[in-house]
Write an enzyme that holds these catalytic residues in place. Structure first.
Site, PDB file in Angstrom:
ATOM      1  N   LYS A  52       0.833  -1.214   0.000  1.00 33.84           N
ATOM      2  CA  LYS A  52       0.000   0.000   0.000  1.00 33.84           C
ATOM      3  C   LYS A  52       0.866   1.263   0.000  1.00 33.84           C
ATOM      4  O   LYS A  52       0.575   2.213  -0.725  1.00 33.84           O
ATOM      5  CB  LYS A  52      -0.934  -0.031   1.217  1.00 33.84           C
ATOM      6  CG  LYS A  52      -1.935   1.092   1.257  1.00 33.84           C
ATOM      7  CD  LYS A  52      -3.175   0.713   2.048  1.00 33.84           C
ATOM      8  CE  LYS A  52      -3.013   0.847   3.544  1.00 33.84           C
ATOM      9  NZ  LYS A  52      -2.963   2.250   3.984  1.00 33.84           N
ATOM     10  N   SER A  53       1.924   1.283   0.785  1.00 33.58           N
ATOM     11  CA  SER A  53       2.771   2.482   0.842  1.00 33.58           C
ATOM     12  C   SER A  53       3.402   2.770  -0.523  1.00 33.58           C
ATOM     13  O   SER A  53       3.419   3.916  -0.985  1.00 33.58           O
ATOM     14  CB  SER A  53       3.886   2.293   1.878  1.00 33.58           C
ATOM     15  OG  SER A  53       3.345   2.247   3.167  1.00 33.58           O
ATOM     16  N   ARG A 106      -7.316  12.672  13.181  1.00 31.05           N
ATOM     17  CA  ARG A 106      -5.880  12.359  13.249  1.00 31.05           C
ATOM     18  C   ARG A 106      -5.037  13.633  13.102  1.00 31.05           C
ATOM     19  O   ARG A 106      -5.380  14.525  12.341  1.00 31.05           O
ATOM     20  CB  ARG A 106      -5.518  11.302  12.194  1.00 31.05           C
ATOM     21  CG  ARG A 106      -6.210   9.983  12.500  1.00 31.05           C
ATOM     22  CD  ARG A 106      -5.934   8.943  11.463  1.00 31.05           C
ATOM     23  NE  ARG A 106      -4.544   8.549  11.421  1.00 31.05           N
ATOM     24  CZ  ARG A 106      -4.057   7.698  10.516  1.00 31.05           C
ATOM     25  NH1 ARG A 106      -4.863   7.167   9.596  1.00 31.05           N
ATOM     26  NH2 ARG A 106      -2.792   7.374  10.536  1.00 31.05           N
ATOM     27  N   GLN A 149       5.314   9.216   6.980  1.00 31.54           N
ATOM     28  CA  GLN A 149       4.379  10.117   6.293  1.00 31.54           C
ATOM     29  C   GLN A 149       4.873  11.554   6.391  1.00 31.54           C
ATOM     30  O   GLN A 149       4.852  12.293   5.406  1.00 31.54           O
ATOM     31  CB  GLN A 149       2.986   9.982   6.908  1.00 31.54           C
ATOM     32  CG  GLN A 149       2.377   8.613   6.636  1.00 31.54           C
ATOM     33  CD  GLN A 149       0.996   8.448   7.246  1.00 31.54           C
ATOM     34  OE1 GLN A 149       0.562   9.268   8.041  1.00 31.54           O
ATOM     35  NE2 GLN A 149       0.313   7.384   6.870  1.00 31.54           N
ATOM     36  N   ASP A 151       2.594  -0.986  11.650  1.00 36.41           N
ATOM     37  CA  ASP A 151       1.265  -1.454  11.224  1.00 36.41           C
ATOM     38  C   ASP A 151       1.014  -2.915  11.606  1.00 36.41           C
ATOM     39  O   ASP A 151      -0.103  -3.421  11.453  1.00 36.41           O
ATOM     40  CB  ASP A 151       1.118  -1.287   9.707  1.00 36.41           C
ATOM     41  CG  ASP A 151       1.038   0.188   9.316  1.00 36.41           C
ATOM     42  OD1 ASP A 151       0.714   1.022  10.189  1.00 36.41           O
ATOM     43  OD2 ASP A 151       1.307   0.505   8.145  1.00 36.41           O
ATOM     44  N   LYS A 194      -3.347   6.237  14.937  1.00 37.77           N
ATOM     45  CA  LYS A 194      -3.617   5.499  13.695  1.00 37.77           C
ATOM     46  C   LYS A 194      -5.113   5.578  13.357  1.00 37.77           C
ATOM     47  O   LYS A 194      -5.806   6.447  13.857  1.00 37.77           O
ATOM     48  CB  LYS A 194      -3.131   4.047  13.846  1.00 37.77           C
ATOM     49  CG  LYS A 194      -1.624   3.957  14.013  1.00 37.77           C
ATOM     50  CD  LYS A 194      -0.904   4.500  12.796  1.00 37.77           C
ATOM     51  CE  LYS A 194       0.604   4.549  13.002  1.00 37.77           C
ATOM     52  NZ  LYS A 194       1.274   5.244  11.903  1.00 37.77           N
ATOM     53  N   ARG A 196      -5.128   2.558  18.381  1.00 43.00           N
ATOM     54  CA  ARG A 196      -4.868   1.111  18.304  1.00 43.00           C
ATOM     55  C   ARG A 196      -4.354   0.532  19.607  1.00 43.00           C
ATOM     56  O   ARG A 196      -4.540  -0.668  19.865  1.00 43.00           O
ATOM     57  CB  ARG A 196      -3.875   0.797  17.173  1.00 43.00           C
ATOM     58  CG  ARG A 196      -4.521   0.866  15.815  1.00 43.00           C
ATOM     59  CD  ARG A 196      -3.644   0.302  14.712  1.00 43.00           C
ATOM     60  NE  ARG A 196      -4.355   0.400  13.440  1.00 43.00           N
ATOM     61  CZ  ARG A 196      -3.784   0.493  12.249  1.00 43.00           C
ATOM     62  NH1 ARG A 196      -2.470   0.497  12.152  1.00 43.00           N
ATOM     63  NH2 ARG A 196      -4.509   0.566  11.162  1.00 43.00           N
ATOM     64  N   ARG A 228      -6.994  -3.010  10.279  1.00 45.34           N
ATOM     65  CA  ARG A 228      -5.977  -3.916  10.845  1.00 45.34           C
ATOM     66  C   ARG A 228      -6.429  -4.519  12.183  1.00 45.34           C
ATOM     67  O   ARG A 228      -6.067  -5.644  12.514  1.00 45.34           O
ATOM     68  CB  ARG A 228      -4.640  -3.195  11.001  1.00 45.34           C
ATOM     69  CG  ARG A 228      -4.109  -2.666   9.660  1.00 45.34           C
ATOM     70  CD  ARG A 228      -2.628  -2.371   9.693  1.00 45.34           C
ATOM     71  NE  ARG A 228      -2.252  -1.463   8.626  1.00 45.34           N
ATOM     72  CZ  ARG A 228      -2.084  -1.816   7.357  1.00 45.34           C
ATOM     73  NH1 ARG A 228      -2.260  -3.057   6.974  1.00 45.34           N
ATOM     74  NH2 ARG A 228      -1.735  -0.916   6.445  1.00 45.34           N
TER      75      ARG A 228
HETATM   76  C1  S3P Z   1       2.904   4.886   6.088  1.00 49.12           C
HETATM   77  C2  S3P Z   1       3.572   5.198   7.222  1.00 49.12           C
HETATM   78  C3  S3P Z   1       3.138   4.806   8.567  1.00 49.12           C
HETATM   79  C4  S3P Z   1       2.108   3.698   8.528  1.00 49.12           C
HETATM   80  C5  S3P Z   1       1.070   3.933   7.488  1.00 49.12           C
HETATM   81  C6  S3P Z   1       1.696   4.039   6.117  1.00 49.12           C
HETATM   82  C7  S3P Z   1       3.417   5.371   4.802  1.00 49.12           C
HETATM   83  O1  S3P Z   1       2.579   5.927   9.218  1.00 49.12           O
HETATM   84  O2  S3P Z   1       1.503   3.533   9.781  1.00 49.12           O
HETATM   85  O3  S3P Z   1       0.122   2.887   7.480  1.00 49.12           O
HETATM   86  O4  S3P Z   1       2.996   4.861   3.750  1.00 49.12           O
HETATM   87  O5  S3P Z   1       4.254   6.272   4.821  1.00 49.12           O
HETATM   88  P1  S3P Z   1       3.542   6.942  10.014  1.00 49.12           P
HETATM   89  O6  S3P Z   1       4.600   7.297   9.102  1.00 49.12           O
HETATM   90  O7  S3P Z   1       2.746   8.160  10.384  1.00 49.12           O
HETATM   91  O8  S3P Z   1       3.983   6.172  11.224  1.00 49.12           O
END
Ligand code: S3P
Length: 416
Positions: free
Chosen positions: A13-14, A110, A156, A303, A330, A334, A376
């Protein structure tokens, strides 16, 4: 019940989010296969389309024609997707757009200050609802350079700054608190951006020419795989192989923790795909041991903590996950959701400061899972219930479509 199966899964997904976003500003057409098929990706695709990008499906391939982005007419709806909202804030700011971001009830709770603070320092004009969505961003003429020390571990936030840096007047430096997933860095480099990583420091230079388009078959999502791997790991004598899975070291913490718990992952056919490590991996179910999960490992399993807490529930002894406070921010809180569900099933679990403690044994009570509308949490506790009681009851399964619409089909396939 014993599992003996080999599975292929939708793409990470990322990486999928980043592939759509970066292909949108590249020169030419990018061809992407095995894109993650969850609702979060639809949010990113619609967002880029609303900025004038052509994104089309031809058979199994997604074709993204990069272009100069246009101001979206309507607010962009990021749905449930934190990655869409945070990364777009940086990317669209780098392209000097004016735009608004909204999201669903969960995303609207969030924290967005984590991206608002550094981007404001770079000269973005951002209005928010007291640090929450909706965000309204006014076009800037060119962003200022930043030298940003991350106060939290977040891929992120790091990515939002790096993407904004593509449109800044000078080079930008981000220093990580803890090493988080590095897909943005890898993809930018493979597309020709001037980006250098030196330990915890990442330096990105403004784009002097457009990024190059690419072709990528996205490797299987290790976070999606973790639920099926957990099922096999908990059913002694089972074997599960996941084909062509992402093995980027910033994402393999789940495999490392499983190894500490006595379940080894055997990698075969390792390859590099557009800078990302991947390969096949096999797990054999065995007895589970409790373990300590140190704070430095948390970003690499962020995750997977719900499903690792479920695995820990079946271990002899106490498993402690250190410094997991980021879990509170999250798709739901969680930390609270994990503890509540474990307790419902008769497992002693609690917070100790910012640590999560799970006293393993065996779930003693059948319970109705509280999903908190979090994909999740839902998938992790369905696995717990199936292992312990061969069935499950849950308040909501629709949320699973956020990342893995095929969850139940794959579950059926591997149990056949
Ligand atoms: C992600 C980073 C993570 C993760 C999220 C996807 C990303 O979040 O929990 O599901 O794709 O960069 P954080 O970077 O805020 O921890």
């Amino acid at each position: 019940m014993i599992i003996n199966s080999t599975i292929s899964l939708p793409g990470d997904k990322s990486i999928s989010h980043r592939s759509i976003m970066l292909a949108s500003i590249a020169s030419g057409v990018s061809c992407i296969t095995n894109l993650n098929d969850g609702e979060d990706l639809q949010s990113t695709i619609k967002a880029m389309q609303s900025c004038g990008v052509s994104i089309e499906k031809e058979g199994d391939t997604i074709l993204v024609t990069g272009s100069t982005l246009e101001n979206p007419i309507e607010p962009i709806d990021c749905g449930n997707s934190g990655t869409t909202s945070r990364l777009l804030t940086g990317l669209l700011s780098s392209q000097h757009l004016s735009f608004s971001l909204i999201g669903d009830a969960s995303l609207s709770k969030r924290p967005m200050n984590r991206v608002i603070t550094p981007l404001t320092e770079m000269g973005c004009t951002i209005r928010s609802n007291d640090g929450l969505l909706p965000l309204h961003i006014d076009a800037s003429n060119g962003l200022d350079r930043i030298n940003y020390k991350m106060p939290i571990a977040s891929a992120q936030v790091k990515s939002a700054i790096l993407l904004a840096g593509l449109g800044s007047k000078d080079s930008c430096l981000v220093t990580e608190l803890k090493h988080s997933r590095d897909h943005t860095e890898i993809m930018l480099k493979s597309m020709g951006a001037d980006i250098k990583v030196d330990g915890d420091n990442i330096e990105v230079n403004p784009l002097s020419s457009a990024l190059q388009s690419f072709t990528m078959d996205i490797p299987a999502d290790p976070s999606s795989a973790s639920f099926f791997i957990a099922l096999a790991a908990l059913l002694k004598g089972s074997s599960l192989t996941v084909e062509n899975i992402l093995l980027n070291p910033t994402r393999t913490g789940f495999i490392d923790v499983l190894e500490k718990m006595g379940v080894q992952g055997l990698v075969s056919n390792p390859t590099i795909n557009n800078g990302e490590s991947c390969g096949n991996i096999q797990f054999i179910g065995s007895d589970i041991k409790s373990c300590d999960v140190p704070a430095h490992m948390i970003p690499s399993i962020i995750d997977e903590i719900p499903i690792l807490a479920v695995i820990a529930a079946f271990a002899e002894g106490k498993t402690i996950f250190y410094e997991v406070e980021e879990l509170r921010f999250k798709e739901c809180d969680r930390l609270d959701a994990i503890i509540k569900n474990l307790q419902l099933f008769g497992i002693n679990a609690y917070e100790e400061g910012n640590n999560l403690v799970v006293e393993g044994g065996k779930p003693t009570k059948m319970a109705k899972i509280l999903s908190f509308d979090d994909h999740r949490i839902a998938m992790a506790f369905i696995i717990l219930s199936i292992v312990a009681f061969k069935e499950y009851h849950i308040d909501n399964t629709d949320c699973i479509n956020i990342s893995l619409p095929g969850f139940f089909n794959i579950l059926k396939e591997i149990q056949a």
